[in-house]
Design a protein around this motif. Structure first.
Motif, mmCIF file in Angstrom:
data_model
loop_
_atom_site.group_PDB
_atom_site.id
_atom_site.type_symbol
_atom_site.label_atom_id
_atom_site.label_comp_id
_atom_site.label_asym_id
_atom_site.label_seq_id
_atom_site.Cartn_x
_atom_site.Cartn_y
_atom_site.Cartn_z
ATOM 1 N N SER A 42 9.820 1.821 -11.660
ATOM 2 C CA SER A 42 9.448 1.107 -10.429
ATOM 3 C C SER A 42 9.812 -0.370 -10.532
ATOM 4 C CB SER A 42 7.965 1.289 -10.116
ATOM 5 O OG SER A 42 7.164 0.641 -11.071
ATOM 6 N N ILE A 46 12.352 -2.531 -8.147
ATOM 7 C CA ILE A 46 12.021 -3.841 -7.572
ATOM 8 C C ILE A 46 13.159 -4.818 -7.801
ATOM 9 C CG2 ILE A 46 10.518 -5.850 -7.848
ATOM 10 C CD1 ILE A 46 8.200 -3.867 -8.273
ATOM 11 N N HIS A 97 -0.132 -6.901 -10.977
ATOM 12 C CA HIS A 97 -0.747 -6.455 -9.729
ATOM 13 C C HIS A 97 -0.688 -7.524 -8.638
ATOM 14 C CE1 HIS A 97 -2.604 -3.391 -12.425
ATOM 15 N NE2 HIS A 97 -2.166 -2.652 -11.437
ATOM 16 N N LEU A 100 2.847 -7.653 -7.285
ATOM 17 C CA LEU A 100 3.208 -6.495 -6.457
ATOM 18 C C LEU A 100 2.881 -6.701 -4.982
ATOM 19 C CD1 LEU A 100 2.396 -3.329 -8.572
ATOM 20 C CD2 LEU A 100 4.613 -4.249 -7.944
ATOM 21 N N SER A 104 6.311 -5.310 -3.681
ATOM 22 C CA SER A 104 6.295 -3.874 -3.376
ATOM 23 C C SER A 104 7.313 -3.445 -2.317
ATOM 24 C CB SER A 104 4.887 -3.432 -2.985
ATOM 25 O OG SER A 104 4.414 -4.169 -1.898
ATOM 26 N N CYS A 107 10.591 -2.513 -3.894
ATOM 27 C CA CYS A 107 10.671 -1.236 -4.602
ATOM 28 C C CYS A 107 11.247 -0.169 -3.675
ATOM 29 C CB CYS A 107 9.286 -0.834 -5.109
ATOM 30 S SG CYS A 107 9.284 0.529 -6.261
ATOM 31 N N PHE A 142 6.362 7.851 -5.150
ATOM 32 C CA PHE A 142 5.181 6.993 -5.063
ATOM 33 C C PHE A 142 3.892 7.797 -5.141
ATOM 34 C CE2 PHE A 142 8.117 3.940 -2.763
ATOM 35 C CZ PHE A 142 8.259 3.121 -3.878
#
Length: 180
Positions: A42, A46, A97, A100, A104, A107, A142
């Motif tokens: 992942s 990204i 986190h 992200l 995100s 991704c 996902f």
């Protein structure tokens, strides 16, 4: 000067407390290895998504400010993974986190780019149907990533779950067995 020499000696040291040590360390079970490689993949998506959004500006409509924030967060993430002792004050997982939030969407863009490149290599024309199928493939990826992140897979496989809410039933069953 001595700090510079010290940091150069511990640069990318697998034993140091950094995100790089999490990548290179061995896992306690094969399922934890799968989870680690899903995260690495992942992160690769990204990076591909950020590069694609910088190259193809006419197909991807992302504002310049958002791209700048994303590049900054990507650099922060890379620095926290590569350089040791960054996570002493702020853990790598927390940085991951937080980053992200901005990274995100890239991704998904990276996943679509990889699938599109694969179809070009296989001489398959890129149509609207192929685009929708690529979104379905990414949805499956996902979903699997979500099951590993929530530790649901580890509870089902009975593999040392670290999720407290999911592991409660197992704890209760063990306590009842001890009472009998």
């Amino acid at each position: 000067m001595t700090r510079l020499i010290l940091y150069s000696l511990i640069f990318l040291d697998p034993g140091s407390p950094s995100g790089f040590s999490h990548i290179t360390s061995s896992s306690i079970s094969p399922l934890y290895n799968v989870a680690k490689y899903l995260h690495i993949f992942s992160q690769f998506l990204i990076i591909v998504g950020v590069i694609t959004s910088l190259k193809e500006t006419k197909f991807i409509n992302i504002t310049t400010e958002y791209k700048l924030f994303s590049i900054i967060y990507l650099l922060i993430l890379v620095v926290s993974i590569v350089f040791p002792f960054i996570e002493i004050s702020f853990s790598t997982s927390r940085i991951y986190h937080i980053s992200l939030i901005f990274l995100s969407p890239f991704c998904v863009i990276g996943g679509i780019t990889i699938i599109k490149l694969t179809s070009n290599i296989l001489n398959i024309s890129w149509t609207e149907k192929r685009f929708k199928n690529s979104l379905k493939i990414l949805s499956i990826f996902f979903s699997i990533l979500l099951l590993f992140n929530t530790k649901f897979i580890f509870v089902i496989a009975n593999e040392r779950p670290t999720s407290i809410p999911l592991g409660q039933e197992k704890k209760l069953i063990c306590m009842e067995m001890k009472m009998i």
